[in-house]
Design an enzyme around this catalytic site. Sequence first.
Site, PDB file in Angstrom:
ATOM      1  N   SER A 111     106.263  15.726 -22.524  1.00  0.00           N
ATOM      2  CA  SER A 111     107.694  15.522 -22.721  1.00  0.00           C
ATOM      3  C   SER A 111     108.318  16.761 -23.355  1.00  0.00           C
ATOM      4  O   SER A 111     107.808  17.283 -24.345  1.00  0.00           O
ATOM      5  CB  SER A 111     107.893  14.312 -23.639  1.00  0.00           C
ATOM      6  OG  SER A 111     109.258  14.102 -23.853  1.00  0.00           O
ATOM      7  N   ASN A 141     100.147  10.377 -32.220  1.00  0.00           N
ATOM      8  CA  ASN A 141     101.496  10.722 -32.681  1.00  0.00           C
ATOM      9  C   ASN A 141     101.734  10.424 -34.159  1.00  0.00           C
ATOM     10  O   ASN A 141     102.608  11.016 -34.771  1.00  0.00           O
ATOM     11  CB  ASN A 141     102.551  10.010 -31.828  1.00  0.00           C
ATOM     12  CG  ASN A 141     102.337   8.519 -31.756  1.00  0.00           C
ATOM     13  OD1 ASN A 141     101.212   8.057 -31.569  1.00  0.00           O
ATOM     14  ND2 ASN A 141     103.393   7.754 -31.926  1.00  0.00           N
ATOM     15  N   CYS A 148     110.011   5.613 -32.477  1.00  0.00           N
ATOM     16  CA  CYS A 148     110.253   4.582 -31.466  1.00  0.00           C
ATOM     17  C   CYS A 148     110.104   3.193 -32.062  1.00  0.00           C
ATOM     18  O   CYS A 148     110.471   2.209 -31.449  1.00  0.00           O
ATOM     19  CB  CYS A 148     109.268   4.731 -30.318  1.00  0.00           C
ATOM     20  SG  CYS A 148     109.363   6.337 -29.567  1.00  0.00           S
ATOM     21  N   GLN A 189     102.197  14.652 -27.623  1.00  0.00           N
ATOM     22  CA  GLN A 189     102.206  15.331 -28.929  1.00  0.00           C
ATOM     23  C   GLN A 189     101.431  16.647 -28.893  1.00  0.00           C
ATOM     24  O   GLN A 189     101.566  17.464 -29.803  1.00  0.00           O
ATOM     25  CB  GLN A 189     101.600  14.423 -30.006  1.00  0.00           C
ATOM     26  CG  GLN A 189     102.448  13.208 -30.346  1.00  0.00           C
ATOM     27  CD  GLN A 189     103.737  13.563 -31.079  1.00  0.00           C
ATOM     28  OE1 GLN A 189     103.835  14.597 -31.737  1.00  0.00           O
ATOM     29  NE2 GLN A 189     104.731  12.706 -30.961  1.00  0.00           N
ATOM     30  N   HIS A 241     111.071  17.454 -25.113  1.00  0.00           N
ATOM     31  CA  HIS A 241     111.735  17.544 -26.426  1.00  0.00           C
ATOM     32  C   HIS A 241     110.759  17.619 -27.597  1.00  0.00           C
ATOM     33  O   HIS A 241     111.177  17.759 -28.745  1.00  0.00           O
ATOM     34  CB  HIS A 241     112.716  16.387 -26.615  1.00  0.00           C
ATOM     35  CG  HIS A 241     112.099  15.069 -26.909  1.00  0.00           C
ATOM     36  ND1 HIS A 241     112.180  14.471 -28.152  1.00  0.00           N
ATOM     37  CD2 HIS A 241     111.375  14.226 -26.148  1.00  0.00           C
ATOM     38  CE1 HIS A 241     111.548  13.317 -28.116  1.00  0.00           C
ATOM     39  NE2 HIS A 241     111.051  13.132 -26.912  1.00  0.00           N
ATOM     40  N   GLY A 252     108.332  11.272 -21.634  1.00  0.00           N
ATOM     41  CA  GLY A 252     106.973  10.812 -21.916  1.00  0.00           C
ATOM     42  C   GLY A 252     106.765   9.345 -21.596  1.00  0.00           C
ATOM     43  O   GLY A 252     105.732   8.952 -21.049  1.00  0.00           O
ATOM     44  N   SER A 253     107.737   8.514 -21.938  1.00  0.00           N
ATOM     45  CA  SER A 253     107.578   7.078 -21.700  1.00  0.00           C
ATOM     46  C   SER A 253     107.479   6.791 -20.202  1.00  0.00           C
ATOM     47  O   SER A 253     106.647   5.984 -19.774  1.00  0.00           O
ATOM     48  CB  SER A 253     108.741   6.285 -22.305  1.00  0.00           C
ATOM     49  OG  SER A 253     108.639   6.294 -23.711  1.00  0.00           O
ATOM     50  N   THR A 303     117.754  12.189  -8.213  1.00  0.00           N
ATOM     51  CA  THR A 303     118.227  13.575  -8.207  1.00  0.00           C
ATOM     52  C   THR A 303     117.613  14.343  -9.369  1.00  0.00           C
ATOM     53  O   THR A 303     117.540  13.826 -10.486  1.00  0.00           O
ATOM     54  CB  THR A 303     119.772  13.589  -8.315  1.00  0.00           C
ATOM     55  OG1 THR A 303     120.288  12.876  -7.197  1.00  0.00           O
ATOM     56  CG2 THR A 303     120.318  15.000  -8.336  1.00  0.00           C
TER      57      THR A 303
END
Lengths: 136, 393
Positions: free
Chosen positions: B199, B151, B325, B179, B201, B73-74, B237
């Site tokens: 993202s 978030n 974070c 989110q 996760h 996400g970042s 990669t």
Amino acid sequence: MYSDKVMDHIENPRNVGEIADAAGVGTVGNAKCGDIMRIYLDIRDGVIMDAKFKTFGCGAAIATSSIATEMVIGKTVQEALSITNRAVMEALDGLPPVKIHCSCLAEEALRAALWDYAQRNGLVIEGLEAPKAEEE
Amino acid sequence: MKKIVYLDNAATTAVRKEVLDEMEVYFRKEYANPASKYRFASAPFAAVSEARTQVAEAIGAASMEEIYFTAGGSESDNWAIQGVCSAAGEGHIITTAFEHHALMNTCKSLEKKGFSVTFLKPSAKGYIDPKAVEDAIRPDTVIISVMYANNEIGTVQPIAEIGAIARKHRITFHTDAVQAAGHIPVDVVGMNADLLSLSAHKFYGPKGVGAMYIKKGTKISPLIFGGMQEFNKRAGTHNVSGIVGLGKALELACEEMEEERERITGLRDKLINGILNNIPHAKLNGGLEPRLPGNVNISFRFIESEAILNLLDFKGICASSGSACNSDSLEASHVLLAIGMSHEEANGTIRFSLGRYNTEEDIGFLLESLPPVVEKLRAMSPLYEDFIKSRTL
């Protein structure tokens, strides 16, 4: 993460409360920065018979004020001045760097309570200065 | 260790078994680089393509070629803002005062490089007014970026309306859906998004992999330069197993979304009501509707959030005081300050975020554990002492 000792003081803080007719009361910190500590001292014949605290703040703030009250009970006023933030930190087996200010606050709260005691009794205690004015 | 009651699903989630099973083959068996041209590379190549299709379908993209894989996400947020601004050269950014740090700090860094930024303030309930977005538009505005769901307080923003405004003024529109994706419907066409971050996760996929939707024709420079991967827009990669995990996790999350949404919203409301009805001086932050199904954000007066978290931790309960974070920061949450809360209130705030592995039992355990924790801390709070004394005077 905190040391086991810090965690123990967070889970089982010692000497939480107030002393009704305290010889000295010191309050330091402000809600904006996230920590307020208040220490009550019962002093008789220059010896600290009892100490209680109330703290608004993080785990480290609770632990430092808890252990500071433990350290100060039984000491003379003069001896109590030797309780520095470093001594508080050592007694807790260290603090994370961002939490060092909590140990400073514990030292300041203690000194503020002693200052209050000195003021009420017209005493001059060597090495003890007026607490810094609170920032709002 | 005793049972963990994990109520921090907005920080991260556990990888689903079905997801992990699909990922595993690409670590040791089908480990070829998908960019290689021999036949041994065809399976990982096909797997990356399949994941791209899964993501495109999940978010309503017109083509799989509009999906780009990133490291999370970042990176996606950084790319959206820096990529558009770099392509534009100069100009004005419109965003909000309660974005994730990945977005906010990117905008602040561009501010130092000469871009001007408008940080729109949300309402006290935590919503951005589309009209305020339109009013902030200048002739040199190059990008509008408004998060889909916050978030910390879980409020879902009127993205479709904001997107329509951006489209009308021909300004590139980005939304951080980190989110939201996998939890509430995402439709990039309906919301007029040119760019969208997500993202893996956050929806039971692996950490360290994300995606960005880039609508065809959007003017954006690469953030990561190097090889020709990702249609020559994002070098590096491919994280094949991660990408496979992202695709599968998002597909599963979308399949089960309606049912999970209903179940988790039920748990959420039970938790909110349970806290507000049983603990005095507690307040829900952010509006209830529309809100993420799993978000509960509550302020407890007179006490500090980290101490609450420490005491909950002793009971095996994991929650947070805001964004993970920012958990080392001593500053009050910028999100809570943006919705007009005082520092004192903001410092006593806890976020519980519920997910697919949470049960009624977990909520019951929290509702049983929390009141004594709050009571214990209030009993040692000088602020509470002063409050009680001021009331009895």
